[in-house]
Design a protein around this motif. Structure first.
Motif, PDB file in Angstrom:
ATOM      1  N   ARG A   8       0.851  -1.203   0.000  1.00 17.18           N
ATOM      2  CA  ARG A   8       0.000   0.000   0.000  1.00 17.18           C
ATOM      3  C   ARG A   8       0.876   1.240   0.000  1.00 17.18           C
ATOM      4  O   ARG A   8       1.781   1.381   0.823  1.00 17.18           O
ATOM      5  N   ILE A   9       0.572   2.147  -0.960  1.00 18.67           N
ATOM      6  CA  ILE A   9       1.376   3.368  -1.125  1.00 18.67           C
ATOM      7  C   ILE A   9       0.461   4.584  -0.981  1.00 18.67           C
ATOM      8  O   ILE A   9      -0.627   4.627  -1.568  1.00 18.67           O
ATOM      9  N   LEU A  10       0.901   5.555  -0.197  1.00 14.92           N
ATOM     10  CA  LEU A  10       0.261   6.870  -0.206  1.00 14.92           C
ATOM     11  C   LEU A  10       1.150   7.808  -1.023  1.00 14.92           C
ATOM     12  O   LEU A  10       2.308   8.043  -0.659  1.00 14.92           O
ATOM     13  N   TYR A  11       0.577   8.307  -2.129  1.00 16.99           N
ATOM     14  CA  TYR A  11       1.323   9.202  -3.012  1.00 16.99           C
ATOM     15  C   TYR A  11       0.754  10.595  -2.838  1.00 16.99           C
ATOM     16  O   TYR A  11      -0.425  10.851  -3.113  1.00 16.99           O
ATOM     17  N   VAL A  12       1.591  11.526  -2.387  1.00 17.22           N
ATOM     18  CA  VAL A  12       1.155  12.901  -2.121  1.00 17.22           C
ATOM     19  C   VAL A  12       1.779  13.810  -3.170  1.00 17.22           C
ATOM     20  O   VAL A  12       3.006  14.020  -3.200  1.00 17.22           O
ATOM     21  N   ASP A  13       0.929  14.348  -4.052  1.00 17.60           N
ATOM     22  CA  ASP A  13       1.401  15.193  -5.151  1.00 17.60           C
ATOM     23  C   ASP A  13       0.213  16.036  -5.624  1.00 17.60           C
ATOM     24  O   ASP A  13      -0.904  15.523  -5.777  1.00 17.60           O
ATOM     25  N   PRO A  16      -2.039  15.998 -10.917  1.00 10.93           N
ATOM     26  CA  PRO A  16      -2.713  14.749 -11.292  1.00 10.93           C
ATOM     27  C   PRO A  16      -1.998  13.993 -12.410  1.00 10.93           C
ATOM     28  O   PRO A  16      -2.089  12.768 -12.488  1.00 10.93           O
ATOM     29  N   ASP A  17      -1.275  14.739 -13.285  1.00 14.33           N
ATOM     30  CA  ASP A  17      -0.556  14.062 -14.371  1.00 14.33           C
ATOM     31  C   ASP A  17       0.568  13.186 -13.825  1.00 14.33           C
ATOM     32  O   ASP A  17       0.790  12.060 -14.306  1.00 14.33           O
ATOM     33  N   ASP A  18       1.260  13.713 -12.837  1.00 16.63           N
ATOM     34  CA  ASP A  18       2.333  12.911 -12.216  1.00 16.63           C
ATOM     35  C   ASP A  18       1.766  11.687 -11.509  1.00 16.63           C
ATOM     36  O   ASP A  18       2.355  10.600 -11.531  1.00 16.63           O
ATOM     37  N   PHE A  19       0.616  11.851 -10.865  1.00 17.65           N
ATOM     38  CA  PHE A  19      -0.033  10.722 -10.212  1.00 17.65           C
ATOM     39  C   PHE A  19      -0.383   9.647 -11.244  1.00 17.65           C
ATOM     40  O   PHE A  19      -0.161   8.455 -11.026  1.00 17.65           O
ATOM     41  N   PHE A  20      -0.925  10.084 -12.410  1.00 24.33           N
ATOM     42  CA  PHE A  20      -1.298   9.149 -13.469  1.00 24.33           C
ATOM     43  C   PHE A  20      -0.063   8.411 -14.005  1.00 24.33           C
ATOM     44  O   PHE A  20      -0.094   7.205 -14.230  1.00 24.33           O
ATOM     45  N   LEU A  21       1.060   9.148 -14.150  1.00 25.61           N
ATOM     46  CA  LEU A  21       2.300   8.548 -14.654  1.00 25.61           C
ATOM     47  C   LEU A  21       2.811   7.464 -13.706  1.00 25.61           C
ATOM     48  O   LEU A  21       3.144   6.347 -14.137  1.00 25.61           O
ATOM     49  N   VAL A  22       2.843   7.770 -12.414  1.00 22.04           N
ATOM     50  CA  VAL A  22       3.338   6.803 -11.431  1.00 22.04           C
ATOM     51  C   VAL A  22       2.406   5.602 -11.372  1.00 22.04           C
ATOM     52  O   VAL A  22       2.853   4.442 -11.303  1.00 22.04           O
ATOM     53  N   SER A  23       1.098   5.854 -11.425  1.00 17.44           N
ATOM     54  CA  SER A  23       0.127   4.770 -11.399  1.00 17.44           C
ATOM     55  C   SER A  23       0.317   3.827 -12.582  1.00 17.44           C
ATOM     56  O   SER A  23       0.267   2.602 -12.441  1.00 17.44           O
ATOM     57  N   THR A  24       0.587   4.409 -13.768  1.00 20.20           N
ATOM     58  CA  THR A  24       0.798   3.613 -14.978  1.00 20.20           C
ATOM     59  C   THR A  24       2.054   2.754 -14.839  1.00 20.20           C
ATOM     60  O   THR A  24       2.065   1.573 -15.207  1.00 20.20           O
ATOM     61  N   LEU A  25       3.123   3.337 -14.302  1.00 14.24           N
ATOM     62  CA  LEU A  25       4.380   2.585 -14.120  1.00 14.24           C
ATOM     63  C   LEU A  25       4.184   1.411 -13.159  1.00 14.24           C
ATOM     64  O   LEU A  25       4.710   0.310 -13.385  1.00 14.24           O
ATOM     65  N   LEU A  26       3.446   1.641 -12.095  1.00 14.97           N
ATOM     66  CA  LEU A  26       3.244   0.574 -11.104  1.00 14.97           C
ATOM     67  C   LEU A  26       2.450  -0.587 -11.677  1.00 14.97           C
ATOM     68  O   LEU A  26       2.662  -1.746 -11.323  1.00 14.97           O
ATOM     69  N   LYS A  27       1.521  -0.278 -12.609  1.00 16.03           N
ATOM     70  CA  LYS A  27       0.726  -1.344 -13.214  1.00 16.03           C
ATOM     71  C   LYS A  27       1.557  -2.240 -14.126  1.00 16.03           C
ATOM     72  O   LYS A  27       1.159  -3.358 -14.451  1.00 16.03           O
ATOM     73  N   ARG A  28       2.711  -1.751 -14.578  1.00 13.87           N
ATOM     74  CA  ARG A  28       3.583  -2.545 -15.439  1.00 13.87           C
ATOM     75  C   ARG A  28       4.380  -3.591 -14.648  1.00 13.87           C
ATOM     76  O   ARG A  28       5.022  -4.461 -15.225  1.00 13.87           O
ATOM     77  N   THR A  30       4.604  -6.742 -12.676  1.00 12.08           N
ATOM     78  CA  THR A  30       3.715  -7.916 -12.667  1.00 12.08           C
ATOM     79  C   THR A  30       3.895  -8.810 -11.443  1.00 12.08           C
ATOM     80  O   THR A  30       2.984  -9.553 -11.078  1.00 12.08           O
ATOM     81  N   ASP A  31       5.086  -8.764 -10.796  1.00  9.93           N
ATOM     82  CA  ASP A  31       5.327  -9.725  -9.703  1.00  9.93           C
ATOM     83  C   ASP A  31       4.927  -9.192  -8.333  1.00  9.93           C
ATOM     84  O   ASP A  31       5.077  -9.878  -7.323  1.00  9.93           O
ATOM     85  N   THR A  32       4.445  -7.953  -8.259  1.00  7.38           N
ATOM     86  CA  THR A  32       3.980  -7.378  -6.993  1.00  7.38           C
ATOM     87  C   THR A  32       2.751  -6.525  -7.272  1.00  7.38           C
ATOM     88  O   THR A  32       2.692  -5.816  -8.277  1.00  7.38           O
ATOM     89  N   THR A  33       1.787  -6.581  -6.342  1.00  9.10           N
ATOM     90  CA  THR A  33       0.582  -5.766  -6.475  1.00  9.10           C
ATOM     91  C   THR A  33       0.744  -4.510  -5.624  1.00  9.10           C
ATOM     92  O   THR A  33       0.866  -4.589  -4.394  1.00  9.10           O
ATOM     93  N   TYR A  34       0.772  -3.364  -6.301  1.00  8.21           N
ATOM     94  CA  TYR A  34       0.864  -2.086  -5.611  1.00  8.21           C
ATOM     95  C   TYR A  34      -0.509  -1.433  -5.580  1.00  8.21           C
ATOM     96  O   TYR A  34      -1.173  -1.300  -6.616  1.00  8.21           O
ATOM     97  N   GLU A  35      -0.966  -1.034  -4.379  1.00  4.65           N
ATOM     98  CA  GLU A  35      -2.220  -0.304  -4.236  1.00  4.65           C
ATOM     99  C   GLU A  35      -1.885   1.154  -3.963  1.00  4.65           C
ATOM    100  O   GLU A  35      -1.294   1.479  -2.938  1.00  4.65           O
ATOM    101  N   LEU A  36      -2.247   2.025  -4.878  1.00  2.16           N
ATOM    102  CA  LEU A  36      -1.862   3.432  -4.822  1.00  2.16           C
ATOM    103  C   LEU A  36      -3.041   4.291  -4.381  1.00  2.16           C
ATOM    104  O   LEU A  36      -4.110   4.244  -4.988  1.00  2.16           O
ATOM    105  N   GLU A  37      -2.857   5.038  -3.311  1.00  2.00           N
ATOM    106  CA  GLU A  37      -3.841   6.031  -2.880  1.00  2.00           C
ATOM    107  C   GLU A  37      -3.195   7.402  -2.955  1.00  2.00           C
ATOM    108  O   GLU A  37      -1.973   7.543  -2.835  1.00  2.00           O
TER     109      GLU A  37
END
Length: 481
Positions: A8-13, A16-28, A30-37
């Motif tokens: 579980r990650i809390l991303y403070v920024d 919104p574009d930077d949040f979308f970029l980081v979210s996209t990278l985390l989805k790539r 595959t061996d770990t599930t990251y939950e981004l808030e």
């Protein structure tokens, strides 16, 4: 970190574009599930800090605030929380400040991909877990260090004491180490024996450790104690020193040995009495018969030989009786007595000797000392014997006799200490043996009888002596339950 784990990650920024970029990278990944808030400001992030996030991503720019302020807030709640600072560019100063206040790492936006982000997050979480484990271990060590009943200290590779636990300070005092002083205190100064000091130097020179080194150590009152010392390396130049006071163990062993020797001597005395008294009676009867049957002329010619036989038989019989009496547990008329009063009465018995030699008496009586159940007259005999021995060992006008009483646990303790000539080491082990004496006119049964009286009461007696410094007799009696 295994693949089934959710992070579980809390991303403070505030972008919104930077949040979308980081979210996209985390989805790539595959061996770990990251939950981004997300949170877009300091005010929005602070209420969320109590939630159980595994890691924090914090942008340096948060509107009117900075990510540095948020890192402070996070660290106030969770000291080793993994926090990664995101910056628009690497200026050096911001990065260093973030790391100084507790950020695990920093990333420059646009300069990292999914693999770098994944690795940075993993390392930050791993390092946080490690720091929390070290903190936990440090707390446990500190607790052990502070609460340990045995003296425990830390010293550097030159033997200078860095820190000591309360048990050490109680045993060795602030002369050995004062945490509030700017002076240097060295462990070797507590070791009076040169051989032990040399062994300590070898440890530093050879970069070794040592376990259970038996050595004398100087404690707060200037006395020496038998101790067991273990020195182990904690860090490159830090050593842990654990000290085990063997005095109580040695005292117990000495008491048990004295009791065994006393019992053994008693058995030998009884056997000796049986084997000697029977033929002795036969010799006496024979001498009497000779005296009756020999002609008067023969008796006159032989002089007083028969009387010599009788006198020496009586002397042998008296010695055997004394030996039996001194090695046989006494019959006791036990009553409650104050040990302080018994000591004072024993002193009164030898007052003339004390005055004649000009001995100084020093009393250190515990005022609220417990009463003990003993045969008062017999205990006074034992105390008088010890006091007389002390007086005889001291020089005129300069002699000092110290009498101390104290209670500890279920025992009443007496110490009779002189500043006389001391007893040679080879004589100490034989001190309570029947007929052993270093005096020209002594019978050698005084201390045997003293030991008998004390052991008959279930007590114990020990002796410590140093040539040229004096002798100390330590007596203990059990306190009635």
């Amino acid at each position: 970190m295994n693949s089934s784990e959710r992070i579980r990650i809390l991303y403070v920024d505030d972008d919104p574009d930077d949040f979308f970029l980081v979210s996209t990278l985390l989805k790539r990944i595959t061996d770990t599930t990251y939950e981004l808030e997300s949170a877009t400001s300091l005010e929005e992030a602070i209420p969320k800090l109590d939630k159980n996030y595994d890691v924090f991503l914090v942008d340096y720019r948060l509107g009117k605030d900075t990510g540095l302020e948020l890192i402070h807030e996070i660290k106030n709640i969770r000291k080793h929380a993994p926090v990664i600072m995101l910056t628009g560019m690497s200026t050096g100063d911001i990065d260093r400040e973030a790391l100084t206040i507790g950020a695990s790492d920093y990333l420059v936006k646009g300069d990292f991909d999914a693999q770098i982000l994944d690795r940075t997050l993993r390392y930050a979480i791993r390092d946080a877990h490690l720091m929390e484990s070290l903190d936990s271990a440090a707390v446990k060590f500190r607790s052990i260090f502070e609460l340990a009943s045995d003296p425990f200290l830390l010293m550097d590779d030159e033997g200078e004491i860095i820190e000591a636990n309360p048990a050490f300070l109680r045993k060795f005092g602030t002369n050995a180490f004062d945490p509030d002083s700017h002076k240097s205190f060295f462990f070797k100064n507590l070791l009076p024996d040169e051989s032990s000091r040399q062994e300590l130097e070898d440890i530093f020179f050879k970069n070794q450790e040592i376990y259970d080194m038996e050595s004398l150590m100087t404690v707060e009152n200037g006395h020496s104690i038998n101790s067991l010392i273990s020195i182990v390396k904690q860090d490159v130049s830090i050593y842990q020193v654990l000290i085990k006071d063997l005095s109580a163990i040695k005292a117990k062993e000495e008491e048990e040995l004295n009791l065994k020797k006393f019992s053994s001597t008693g058995r030998i005395a009884r056997l000796l009495a049986h084997e000697v008294k029977n033929p002795l009676t036969t010799i006496l009867l024979s001498a009497d018969q000779l005296h009756m049957e020999l002609p008067e002329a023969v008796l006159e010619e032989s002089g007083d030989l028969i009387d010599v036989i009788r006198r020496n038989c009586d002397r042998i019989n008296h010695l055997v009786t004394q030996l039996l009496d001194s090695t046989r547990f006494s019959e006791l008329d036990a009553k409650i007595h104050s040990i302080n009063s018994l000591l004072d009465e024993a002193l009164e018995h030898v007052k003339d000797r004390i005055d004649f030699k000009g001995i100084t008496i020093q009393k250190q009586y515990q005022a609220d000392i417990c009463d003990i159940e003993v045969d008062g007259e017999k205990v006074k005999i034992a105390l008088v014997n010890l006091i007389v021995n002390a007086i005889e060992a001291m020089a005129e006008r300069t002699g000092k006799l110290m009498l101390r009483t104290s209670a500890k646990g279920n025992q009443c303790r007496i110490e009779i200490k002189d500043n006389g000539e001391g007893i040679p080491k080879e004589n100490l082990e034989r001190l309570f043996e029947p007929f052993f004496t270093s005096k020209a006119t002594g019978s050698g049964l005084g201390l045997t009888n003293t030991q008998n009286i004390i052991l008959s009461h279930g007590g114990a007696i020990r002796v410590k002596s140093e040539i040229g410094k004096g002798t100390s007799f330590l007596i203990t009696f059990n306190i009635p339950g």
